[in-house]
Write a protein that holds these residues in place. Structure first.
Motif, PDB file in Angstrom:
ATOM      1  N   LEU A  58      60.487  -7.156  27.932  1.00  0.00           N
ATOM      2  CA  LEU A  58      60.624  -5.703  27.891  1.00  0.00           C
ATOM      3  C   LEU A  58      59.377  -5.044  27.297  1.00  0.00           C
ATOM      4  O   LEU A  58      58.953  -3.973  27.742  1.00  0.00           O
ATOM      5  N   SER A  59      58.773  -5.694  26.288  1.00  0.00           N
ATOM      6  CA  SER A  59      57.546  -5.179  25.693  1.00  0.00           C
ATOM      7  C   SER A  59      56.423  -5.126  26.732  1.00  0.00           C
ATOM      8  O   SER A  59      55.699  -4.134  26.844  1.00  0.00           O
ATOM      9  N   ASN A  60      56.275  -6.197  27.496  1.00  0.00           N
ATOM     10  CA  ASN A  60      55.254  -6.224  28.550  1.00  0.00           C
ATOM     11  C   ASN A  60      55.522  -5.171  29.620  1.00  0.00           C
ATOM     12  O   ASN A  60      54.594  -4.556  30.152  1.00  0.00           O
ATOM     13  N   GLN A  61      56.800  -4.971  29.924  1.00  0.00           N
ATOM     14  CA  GLN A  61      57.172  -4.002  30.954  1.00  0.00           C
ATOM     15  C   GLN A  61      56.880  -2.564  30.527  1.00  0.00           C
ATOM     16  O   GLN A  61      56.305  -1.785  31.305  1.00  0.00           O
ATOM     17  N   TYR A  62      57.270  -2.224  29.301  1.00  0.00           N
ATOM     18  CA  TYR A  62      57.159  -0.832  28.869  1.00  0.00           C
ATOM     19  C   TYR A  62      55.924  -0.524  28.021  1.00  0.00           C
ATOM     20  O   TYR A  62      55.389   0.590  28.083  1.00  0.00           O
ATOM     21  N   LEU A  63      55.479  -1.491  27.223  1.00  0.00           N
ATOM     22  CA  LEU A  63      54.346  -1.257  26.320  1.00  0.00           C
ATOM     23  C   LEU A  63      53.053  -1.858  26.846  1.00  0.00           C
ATOM     24  O   LEU A  63      52.020  -1.743  26.207  1.00  0.00           O
ATOM     25  N   LYS A  64      53.145  -2.543  27.990  1.00  0.00           N
ATOM     26  CA  LYS A  64      51.971  -3.142  28.644  1.00  0.00           C
ATOM     27  C   LYS A  64      51.289  -4.198  27.788  1.00  0.00           C
ATOM     28  O   LYS A  64      50.071  -4.344  27.786  1.00  0.00           O
ATOM     29  N   GLY A  65      52.085  -4.939  27.025  1.00  0.00           N
ATOM     30  CA  GLY A  65      51.559  -6.017  26.201  1.00  0.00           C
ATOM     31  C   GLY A  65      52.645  -6.583  25.310  1.00  0.00           C
ATOM     32  O   GLY A  65      53.722  -6.003  25.186  1.00  0.00           O
ATOM     33  N   ASP A  66      52.368  -7.743  24.710  1.00  0.00           N
ATOM     34  CA  ASP A  66      53.330  -8.377  23.801  1.00  0.00           C
ATOM     35  C   ASP A  66      53.133  -7.845  22.397  1.00  0.00           C
ATOM     36  O   ASP A  66      52.230  -8.269  21.678  1.00  0.00           O
ATOM     37  N   TYR A  67      53.987  -6.891  22.017  1.00  0.00           N
ATOM     38  CA  TYR A  67      53.929  -6.304  20.681  1.00  0.00           C
ATOM     39  C   TYR A  67      55.183  -6.643  19.876  1.00  0.00           C
ATOM     40  O   TYR A  67      55.571  -5.906  18.961  1.00  0.00           O
ATOM     41  N   VAL A  68      55.818  -7.764  20.202  1.00  0.00           N
ATOM     42  CA  VAL A  68      57.008  -8.215  19.487  1.00  0.00           C
ATOM     43  C   VAL A  68      56.571  -9.040  18.284  1.00  0.00           C
ATOM     44  O   VAL A  68      55.697  -9.904  18.399  1.00  0.00           O
ATOM     45  N   PRO A  69      57.142  -8.791  17.110  1.00  0.00           N
ATOM     46  CA  PRO A  69      56.788  -9.572  15.909  1.00  0.00           C
ATOM     47  C   PRO A  69      56.998 -11.060  16.122  1.00  0.00           C
ATOM     48  O   PRO A  69      57.980 -11.461  16.745  1.00  0.00           O
ATOM     49  N   LYS A  70      56.090 -11.875  15.608  1.00  0.00           N
ATOM     50  CA  LYS A  70      56.171 -13.339  15.773  1.00  0.00           C
ATOM     51  C   LYS A  70      57.154 -13.923  14.763  1.00  0.00           C
ATOM     52  O   LYS A  70      57.400 -13.365  13.724  1.00  0.00           O
TER      53      LYS A  70
END
Length: 266
Positions: free
Chosen positions: A254-266
């Protein structure tokens, strides 16, 4: 007699099967589904916005994914702007809210945070292309900094000014994305405060070459927020669902879809 006995036995078995199936159907029909009011943003692309007549966005899709997992609950969505969402949560008009909520002392007194962060919100000082980058408030002496009202960025600016009166000029408001970028590029303000993915988005949309400092002024993640009277079982169920969505890669997708990148906490 033998044939009659077999017929009676078969009839008894058939009747028993019907009763068992009827019992199963009754159990399923009696399963209680609880409706829960959930706040989502409607004015903050790409987190929550109207796409035609439907709500869409990263935060909207995250809570919809949670809703899909929780078979005992049905979410009823209430869309609003950021300040109204917090007000609705505080007055128990909604039980759960999703609008990129970072942790701060004031909110922790009033609300209950989920246990799983779903986007990184490390805050940077953002400056126009021709200006020098800044990595701390000390670099902004005498400058004008815009911060969105009721956000963690505004709280960070206020906390620094309380400890260092007059260090810079803070301007608070509820500017749209276009207004923020326009204020930066026109010189109305010298800087704003935002996470990296937001700056990346602005640069993709407006091609303005906005810059961030070498390090954040504040490290933080965004979480779902519950009101304090939320049912403990519901809170636990949501936290479990969020953990599963992170583990199975749904949040990254979902982050890649809407934010155009992986911005999910590791």
């Amino acid at each position: 007699m033998q044939k009659k006995f077999k017929l009676i036995a078969l009839s008894t078995m058939f009747l028993g099967t019907i009763l068992v199936l009827a019992g199963c159907g009754s159990s399923s029909a009696d399963k209680k589904v609880t409706t829960v009011s959930v706040g989502v943003p409607n004015d903050g692309y790409p987190f929550g916005y109207m796409k035609g007549k439907k709500l869409d966005g990263y935060d909207v899709s995250v809570v919809k994914a949670v809703d899909k997992k929780l078979k005992n609950y049905q979410f009823k969505y209430q869309a609003s702007d950021f300040p109204t969402a917090l007000s609705n949560l505080g007055s128990n008009k909604v039980t759960l809210s999703a609008d990129e909520y970072e942790k701060n002392a004031e909110r922790q007194k009033k609300f209950l945070y989920s246990t799983v962060g779903y986007s990184v919100w490390d805050t940077y000082i953002v400056t126009p292309a021709k200006a020098k980058t800044a990595s701390s408030f000390a670099d902004m002496k005498g400058k004008k900094i815009y911060a969105q009202t009721s956000t963690n960025q505004a709280a960070a600016a206020q906390a620094y000014l309380k400890a260092h009166p007059g260090a810079f000029h803070a301007i608070y408001g509820n500017y749209t994305t276009e207004q923020i970028v326009q204020a930066l590029t026109s010189g109305q303000v010298d800087a704003t405060l935002a996470p990296k993915y937001q700056v990346d988005s602005w640069n993709r949309s407006f091609h303005k070459g906005l810059k961030i400092g070498s390090k954040p002024i504040h490290k933080s993640d965004a979480y779902l927020l519950f009101n304090k009277s939320a049912n403990k079982q519901f809170v636990s169920s949501v936290n479990k669902a969020m953990g599963e969505l992170k583990k199975d890669g749904t949040l990254v997708k979902l982050s890649n879809q809407y934010l155009k990148g992986d911005y999910v906490p590791k």
